[in-house]
Design an enzyme around this catalytic site. Structure first.
Site: not given
Lengths: 203, 101, 129
Positions: C11-13, C46, C70
């Protein structure tokens, strides 16, 4: 080709991207998620910092190594896109220094890698709208290829303004992406200009 | 192959039934548990909601979750092939225990 | 167990990645190996190719790895990570075109029964179909 070409490219591209980070951020905030400026800055700072690894290399291997640095450092989609571009370009560049034909043929491999990685073509409001015309200009130029590349980058960038994005985050905006130039095309145009500047002072 | 039921007809199925006891119905976590349990048997295992709904594959987590079986709903369970009896008993047991363990 | 397909969540997070991995562990159990990563190399939103590669290496087994991602860059970076490590990998790695949380739970549930990598990917991708 001047022996310090890699060093000049390394320093000048990082400086140019750093000087335009805020502009790229603003463009990306309009139609993307606003991280393009900092992602590019981080990537080219990492390339600039890799002096010991890069400066001793011929241009082809240096481009490959710089591409790998972008892949590992950037963190957004621009990392793999620019990274694949430089890696494929550098890998295909056999001459040291490259001839004009070698430069153009290897650049074509780099552009093809961006299309493949992004599953995209020119006309979709991306960096390809700068890179494809620049490649065509260099390949077809009758006169000065550097001047032709500059003009193609400038014109290509401007064509993205009226395009509707269908790739990347900007595609979520659909029609509302029209009227903004594409941040990836802008960073590509900046890099093309910078490379042209460096090549003109290091013929 | 402990069961005699080897043919593909309706009659070859072992049947069972259980009532959903969780007030929120057969939600995500129980659906995963049920699917995992069904997968542990070689038999073809199917369930259906509402007494006579369509039979669906109990080993498909998507299908089980999309059934959205509610509180108090009677689920049909059927199985055919090896371990069919064990499979039905295990699934009925799990639903009856309100998916506890 | 190494005889299950493993799951990697990108995921980006970092919080989303960890949360999705926690859901898989809690709902499906420990038998399916799950690794996750999120955030760029500086800790912001990112994805990081090196971290994706590390996550894949951590859980790789002979039955392969299904990767759930994602948005945009997570997919591009995961493809890049997989291509760059093609020579060293023991098993196959596939990207699933599925929502990250739901896809991860579905993929892991399918994997827990010992299903093949193809079956795991189809189950994850079925979620929205």
């Amino acid at each position: 080709m001047a022996p310090d070409l890699v060093r000049r490219l390394r320093e000048e591209t990082a400086a140019r991207i750093a000087a335009h980070t805020d502009e790229l951020t603003a463009l990306d905030q309009a139609i993307g998620d606003g991280d393009h400026g900092f992602n590019m800055k981080r990537g080219f700072e990492a390339i600039a910092a890799a002096a010991e690894d890069l400066d001793a290399l011929a241009l082809g291997p240096a481009l490959q190594k710089a591409g790998m640095t972008l892949v590992m450092k950037v963190g957004g989609a621009s990392g793999p896109l620019y990274g694949s571009f430089l890696m494929a370009w550098g890998k295909a560049m056999t001459g040291d220094p490259p001839t004009r034909e070698d430069f153009a043929a290897s650049l074509a491999e780099g552009v093809a890698a961006v299309k493949k990685r992004g599953r995209s073509e020119a006309g979709e409001k991306t960096m390809l709208d700068v890179l494809v015309p620049v490649l065509d200009a260099i390949t077809q130029a009758q006169g000065d290829p550097i001047a032709a590349a500059r003009q193609a980058a400038k014109d290509g960038l401007e064509t993205t303004r009226d395009m509707k994005a269908t790739k990347g985050r900007a595609s979520f905006l659909g029609e509302r992406s029209i009227g903004h130039i594409d941040p990836g095309a802008r960073s590509s145009a900046l890099l093309v200009e910078t490379v042209c500047d460096v090549l003109e002072e290091n013929p | 192959m402990s069961d005699a039921a080897q043919t593909q007809g309706e009659d070859s199925f072992v049947h069972g039934e259980a009532v959903v006891r969780d007030p929120t119905g057969l939600h995500a976590r129980p659906a995963v548990k049920l699917t995992k349990l069904a997968k542990s048997f070689e038999a073809k295992v199917e369930i259906r909601g509402g007494g006579n709904g369509p039979w669906i594959n109990a080993k498909s987590p998507n299908a089980v979750m999309k059934m959205k079986a509610g509180f108090g709903e009677t689920l049909g369970v059927r199985a055919s092939g090896a371990q069919a009896h064990d499979a039905v008993a295990a699934l009925v047991g799990l639903i009856e225990r309100n998916f506890d363990g | 167990m190494t005889d299950c397909v493993a799951i990697v969540i990108v995921s980006h997070s970092p919080e989303v990645a960890k949360g999705a991995a926690d859901m898989v562990r809690e709902m499906v159990g420990e038998e399916v190996r799950v690794a996750y990563c999120g955030g760029n190399s500086e800790g912001g939103l990112g994805t990081d190719v090196g971290a994706i590669q590390a996550a894949i290496r951590k859980v790789m087994g002979p039955k392969g790895v299904a990767v759930l991602v994602d948005l945009g860059g997570a997919e591009t970076n995961s493809e890049m990570a997989i291509e760059l490590m093609a020579d060293e990998l023991l098993g196959e790695v596939v990207l699933c075109d599925a929502p990250i949380v739901e896809g991860a739970v579905m993929a892991a549930t399918e994997a827990s029964g010992g299903a093949s990598l193809d079956a795991v990917r189809s189950t994850a991708e079925e979620f929205l179909s």
